[in-house]
Design a protein around this motif. Structure first.
Motif, mmCIF file in Angstrom:
data_model
loop_
_atom_site.group_PDB
_atom_site.id
_atom_site.type_symbol
_atom_site.label_atom_id
_atom_site.label_comp_id
_atom_site.label_asym_id
_atom_site.label_seq_id
_atom_site.Cartn_x
_atom_site.Cartn_y
_atom_site.Cartn_z
ATOM 1 N N ASP A 155 0.885 -1.350 -0.127
ATOM 2 C CA ASP A 155 0.098 0.156 -0.195
ATOM 3 C C ASP A 155 0.865 1.198 0.079
ATOM 4 O O ASP A 155 2.003 1.091 0.576
ATOM 5 C CB ASP A 155 -0.860 0.022 1.195
ATOM 6 N N LEU A 156 0.520 2.191 -0.651
ATOM 7 C CA LEU A 156 1.288 3.730 -0.841
ATOM 8 C C LEU A 156 0.275 4.616 -0.045
ATOM 9 O O LEU A 156 -0.852 4.884 -0.104
ATOM 10 C CB LEU A 156 1.514 3.964 -2.293
ATOM 11 N N VAL A 157 1.055 5.232 0.987
ATOM 12 C CA VAL A 157 0.476 6.062 1.994
ATOM 13 C C VAL A 157 0.419 7.569 1.083
ATOM 14 O O VAL A 157 1.760 7.983 0.853
ATOM 15 C CB VAL A 157 1.318 6.347 3.276
ATOM 16 N N TYR A 158 -0.678 7.895 0.806
ATOM 17 C CA TYR A 158 -0.921 9.065 0.134
ATOM 18 C C TYR A 158 -0.832 10.500 0.792
ATOM 19 O O TYR A 158 -0.245 11.436 0.532
ATOM 20 C CB TYR A 158 -2.336 9.112 -0.770
ATOM 21 N N SER A 159 -1.574 10.207 1.898
ATOM 22 C CA SER A 159 -1.568 11.474 3.044
ATOM 23 C C SER A 159 -1.718 10.937 4.528
ATOM 24 O O SER A 159 -2.112 9.696 4.618
ATOM 25 C CB SER A 159 -2.485 12.402 2.791
ATOM 26 N N ILE A 160 -1.300 11.759 5.294
ATOM 27 C CA ILE A 160 -1.352 11.663 6.882
ATOM 28 C C ILE A 160 -1.972 12.533 7.602
ATOM 29 O O ILE A 160 -1.170 13.820 7.452
ATOM 30 C CB ILE A 160 0.225 11.222 7.425
ATOM 31 N N ASN A 161 -3.248 12.495 7.945
ATOM 32 C CA ASN A 161 -4.108 13.437 8.673
ATOM 33 C C ASN A 161 -3.996 14.766 7.644
ATOM 34 O O ASN A 161 -3.646 15.769 8.137
ATOM 35 C CB ASN A 161 -3.382 13.855 9.815
ATOM 36 N N GLY A 162 -4.123 14.483 6.480
ATOM 37 C CA GLY A 162 -4.389 15.474 5.544
ATOM 38 C C GLY A 162 -3.230 16.060 4.810
ATOM 39 O O GLY A 162 -3.117 16.752 3.814
ATOM 40 N N VAL A 163 -2.088 15.554 5.435
ATOM 41 C CA VAL A 163 -0.552 16.147 4.795
ATOM 42 C C VAL A 163 -0.140 15.167 3.598
ATOM 43 O O VAL A 163 0.024 14.129 3.952
ATOM 44 C CB VAL A 163 0.307 16.111 6.044
ATOM 45 N N LEU A 164 0.199 15.821 2.388
ATOM 46 C CA LEU A 164 0.468 14.748 1.397
ATOM 47 C C LEU A 164 1.970 14.195 1.673
ATOM 48 O O LEU A 164 2.794 15.104 2.189
ATOM 49 C CB LEU A 164 0.529 15.682 0.178
ATOM 50 N N THR A 165 2.462 12.860 1.546
ATOM 51 C CA THR A 165 3.485 12.288 1.896
ATOM 52 C C THR A 165 4.572 12.917 0.923
ATOM 53 O O THR A 165 5.953 12.846 1.364
ATOM 54 C CB THR A 165 3.389 10.867 1.988
ATOM 55 N N ARG A 166 4.058 13.239 -0.464
ATOM 56 C CA ARG A 166 5.066 13.905 -1.206
ATOM 57 C C ARG A 166 5.820 15.127 -0.696
ATOM 58 O O ARG A 166 6.878 15.422 -1.368
ATOM 59 C CB ARG A 166 4.637 14.011 -2.487
ATOM 60 N N SER A 167 5.269 15.838 0.428
ATOM 61 C CA SER A 167 6.168 16.908 1.041
ATOM 62 C C SER A 167 6.734 16.556 2.138
ATOM 63 O O SER A 167 7.258 17.378 2.750
ATOM 64 C CB SER A 167 4.944 17.732 1.370
ATOM 65 N N LEU A 168 6.883 15.290 2.700
ATOM 66 C CA LEU A 168 7.609 14.531 3.634
ATOM 67 C C LEU A 168 8.720 13.683 3.265
ATOM 68 O O LEU A 168 8.778 13.072 2.313
ATOM 69 C CB LEU A 168 6.477 14.053 4.483
ATOM 70 N N THR A 169 9.745 13.891 3.910
ATOM 71 C CA THR A 169 10.565 12.794 3.880
ATOM 72 C C THR A 169 10.240 11.489 4.553
ATOM 73 O O THR A 169 9.404 11.548 5.441
ATOM 74 C CB THR A 169 11.989 13.229 4.513
#
Length: 432
Positions: A155-169
């Protein structure tokens, strides 16, 4: 007329020169003071020197400076990271691979005290290599909130509590999953075959340390051994797991299925220690090569090469069984780094048969090196090579018996009823 024409040409040249000089002044005036400050700072110079001394391959310092300048020009002004952090992250990203910047806050979160206090949902994750910036789930911990909610490997996590994972390390994503016990967490997940992201709401719980090893008998004389990650305790866990399987009359263990699917490696001393359980003493396990002299060495199946003796004399029968059993190793495209080292070593030194899909192809050794203010960088400091001198970096390891990847994720690793890879491995061993 000739003099007039000449004067006009001279005037045009002067004007052109003035325009160039003017543009130069404008360009200099528009130079980003943040960039100049970063490049002149002791923190940047410390990072560059650290990379020059330790990174596995030579690189162009000017390319690192360019990545810094580009990042500062493009960074969202709402991002609260300091310019030096943005620049070091950009420079590290230009290296590619598993190298990463770890902020002082992220380093503090890794301390044993903080880890013991934090709650989570029980996910093992890795950076997804597809280029979308997702975080990929390696495995949910059995019995954890994530496991109960139905999250699956791949599974690919798209967002965590509304924060897009592509903006996170990856480290920031892992930190976002942690919090106080009893607090709620919402994930949007992209799953193969689903047309839209799936939503999962979980409650954080204290997560017990995950055992890196589990084992079970699958047929008379045949055992299944799953290694999920290589930690300091993993060699001892292997011995303990196999010891529990051995009957009182000490019937020999004839066959072993070693499952390294979705195992992305771990500590180098643990990788060497586990491989040493399967090969005769003094056997070469792997080699490393880097730019520093101390990065160039051979690792052998001797205690001093894996941080101490992992078993007691009472465990010798178990070690003898591991060294004599016929081996099949299960792999997939998430088998990476140290796990790949074990696969290739046992293929060469024990004639293990490899079943599954081509492995990930990560053949570097990573080292965490401290920076100023409590931050650190994780750098690729050496390349790993098999006893025969083969590298699997980028190319991966091709299995002896190719199996298609499962078209769905509705199976449990190690379950003979649903795990087609395990069934194929057992059938191969029993038929021998």
């Amino acid at each position: 007329m000739k003099n007039t024409t000449h004067d006009c040409q001279t005037l045009r040249q002067v004007r052109a020169t003035l325009m160039v000089v003017g543009l130069l002044f404008v360009s200099q005036a528009r130079a980003d003071p943040r960039y100049e400050e970063v490049i002149a700072s002791s923190a940047w110079k410390t990072f560059v020197k650290l990379a020059q001394d330790n990174y596995v391959s030579p690189f162009d310092v000017h390319a690192l400076e360019a990545s810094c300048k580009n990042r500062l020009q493009s960074v969202d002004t709402s991002v609260k990271e300091r310019p030096i952090e943005n620049c070091i992250r950009a420079a590290i990203e230009s290296f590619g691979g598993s190298s990463a910047y770890i902020s002082s806050k992220e380093m503090a979160q890794k301390s044993p005290e903080n880890v013991s206090r934090m709650a989570g949902v029980g996910l093992e994750m890795k950076a997804h290599e597809g280029g979308e910036g997702y975080v990929e789930i390696v495995s949910p911990i059995a019995g954890s909130p994530a496991h109960r909610a139905g999250l699956k490997p791949g599974d690919l996590v798209y967002s965590i509590n509304g924060v897009l994972t592509r903006s996170l390390t990856l480290a920031q994503a892992a930190a976002a999953l942690r919090g106080e016990a009893g607090t709620s967490l919402t994930l949007l997940v992209v799953r193969h075959g689903s047309k839209a992201p799936l939503g999962f709401v979980m409650t954080r719980e204290p997560i017990a340390p995950l055992a890196s090893v589990r084992a079970r008998p699958v047929s008379p004389g045949t055992a299944y051994l799953r290694v999920g990650r290589f930690r300091d305790t993993t060699p001892n866990e292997v011995i303990a797991a196999i010891s529990k399987l051995r009957p009182a009359d000490r019937i020999a263990l004839n066959n072993l299925v070693l499952d390294l699917r979705s195992c992305y490696g771990g500590l180098l001393n643990s990788v060497v220690g586990v491989a040493a359980l399967f090969v005769p003493s003094e056997t070469k396990v792997l080699s490393s090569k880097g730019r520093r002299q101390d990065a160039n060495r051979d690792f052998r199946a001797v205690p001093q090469d894996y941080a101490g003796k992992p078993w007691d004399p009472v465990d010798e029968p178990v070690v003898s069984a591991l060294r004599s059993a016929r081996l099949v190793i299960l792999v997939d495209d998430h088998t990476a780094a140290g796990a790949e080292a074990v696969v290739q070593t046992l293929r060469e030194q024990r004639k293990a048969v490899v079943i599954g899909q081509a492995t990930f192809g990560a053949g570097t050794i990573e080292t965490i090196l401290p920076l100023e203010d409590g931050a650190a960088v994780r750098l690729s400091t050496a390349m790993m090579y098999s006893p025969a001198g083969h590298s699997w970096d980028r190319g991966g390891i091709q299995p002896d018996i190719q199996m298609p990847a499962p078209d769905n994720l509705k199976f449990e690793l190690g379950d003979p009823g649903t795990d087609a890879g395990l069934a194929r491995a057992v059938a191969f061993l029993v038929a021998k």
